[in-house]
Design a protein around this motif. Structure first.
Motif, PDB file in Angstrom:
ATOM      1  N   LEU A  93      -6.439  97.216 -23.206  1.00 23.34           N
ATOM      2  CA  LEU A  93      -6.107  96.455 -21.998  1.00 23.34           C
ATOM      3  C   LEU A  93      -6.711  97.112 -20.764  1.00 23.34           C
ATOM      4  O   LEU A  93      -7.350  96.450 -19.933  1.00 23.34           O
ATOM      5  N   ILE A  94      -6.529  98.422 -20.654  1.00 25.80           N
ATOM      6  CA  ILE A  94      -7.051  99.168 -19.502  1.00 25.80           C
ATOM      7  C   ILE A  94      -8.574  99.243 -19.550  1.00 25.80           C
ATOM      8  O   ILE A  94      -9.257  99.049 -18.536  1.00 25.80           O
ATOM      9  N   LEU A  95      -9.112  99.521 -20.744  1.00 25.50           N
ATOM     10  CA  LEU A  95     -10.560  99.668 -20.891  1.00 25.50           C
ATOM     11  C   LEU A  95     -11.293  98.373 -20.552  1.00 25.50           C
ATOM     12  O   LEU A  95     -12.289  98.388 -19.810  1.00 25.50           O
ATOM     13  N   LEU A  96     -10.814  97.260 -21.079  1.00 27.47           N
ATOM     14  CA  LEU A  96     -11.456  95.974 -20.806  1.00 27.47           C
ATOM     15  C   LEU A  96     -11.370  95.611 -19.330  1.00 27.47           C
ATOM     16  O   LEU A  96     -12.283  94.989 -18.776  1.00 27.47           O
ATOM     17  N   HIS A  97     -10.276  96.021 -18.696  1.00 30.01           N
ATOM     18  CA  HIS A  97     -10.118  95.759 -17.260  1.00 30.01           C
ATOM     19  C   HIS A  97     -11.152  96.537 -16.453  1.00 30.01           C
ATOM     20  O   HIS A  97     -11.821  95.976 -15.576  1.00 30.01           O
ATOM     21  N   PHE A  98     -11.311  97.818 -16.758  1.00 32.27           N
ATOM     22  CA  PHE A  98     -12.248  98.645 -15.995  1.00 32.27           C
ATOM     23  C   PHE A  98     -13.706  98.312 -16.308  1.00 32.27           C
ATOM     24  O   PHE A  98     -14.590  98.542 -15.479  1.00 32.27           O
ATOM     25  N   LEU A  99     -13.960  97.763 -17.496  1.00 34.25           N
ATOM     26  CA  LEU A  99     -15.316  97.342 -17.837  1.00 34.25           C
ATOM     27  C   LEU A  99     -15.647  95.966 -17.270  1.00 34.25           C
ATOM     28  O   LEU A  99     -16.780  95.498 -17.379  1.00 34.25           O
TER      29      LEU A  99
END
Length: 212
Positions: A93-99
């Protein structure tokens, strides 16, 4: 509506290009579903490594002496698998948001903070489905490890969907509407095939006792 579905409805003149474009977007929709369901798919992978200890059914038996679930379903596996798969989902969730591939406001797992409930529901629901499958197999008199087609491959999907039912319309928009159900059916086939291959590899290298 998934973009590939919109392409079909638009009816482009270049049939060859349209066909490849539809296929591409269908595969992308399939990838979206795979990533969305990763907490459910990985919970059963984590559980065996974290299992052991008291069984979930506490050793209780039916009137005929058969166990409700058996020693293979433990509290440590249930809780440990759910927690680890949920953590994986939160990281995604966090990774996809920052990418920039998904937003917190309307991401793969719905709007934040509801997504913080959906991800654990997928993980726990998956293991619940696995236990439900074991319960059904014990009720049918099938021993532990016995081959049970379809139930062996899709019990975790059934459990996951049971637990995300309260999160309507998120699950409907993600897996049903706009033709997403086609990608979901494709996912079920891919999951079945992957299960067959993985189990046979596990059996060949001695990790699993049965090739199913």
């Amino acid at each position: 509506m998934p973009e590939w579905r919109k392409i079909i409805s638009d009816g482009k003149s270049d049939q060859r290009m349209s066909g490849w474009t539809v296929l591409l977007h269908l595969l992308l929709d399939l990838l979206r579903i795979v990533v969305t369901l990763l907490p459910a798919m990985t919970a059963n992978t984590f559980a065996p490594f974290l299992g052991g200890g008291p069984p979930v059914d506490m050793g209780l038996t039916r009137r005929d002496g058969r166990r409700f679930l058996g020693d293979g379903k433990t509290w440590r596996g249930l809780l440990g698998g759910s927690i680890c798969a949920s953590i994986l989902g939160f990281v995604l969730l966090i990774l996809l948001h920052f990418l920039g591939l998904s937003s917190m406001e309307n991401g793969l797992w719905g709007k934040f903070p509801v997504s913080l409930l959906i991800i654990p529901s997928l993980a726990f629901g998956s293991l619940f489905g696995d236990m439900l499958g074991s319960f059904v197999k014990r009720a049918l008199g099938r021993p532990r490890g016995a081959k049970t087609p379809l139930l062996d491959q899709w019990d975790y999907v059934i459990g996951a969907f049971i637990f995300i039912l309260p999160f309507y319309p998120w699950w409907y928009d993600s897996f049903i509407s706009g033709g997403s159900w086609i990608a979901l059916l494709l996912f079920l086939f891919v999951a079945w095939a992957a299960h067959q291959v993985a189990n046979r590899i596990g059996y060949a290298i001695g990790v699993k006792k049965e090739p199913w």
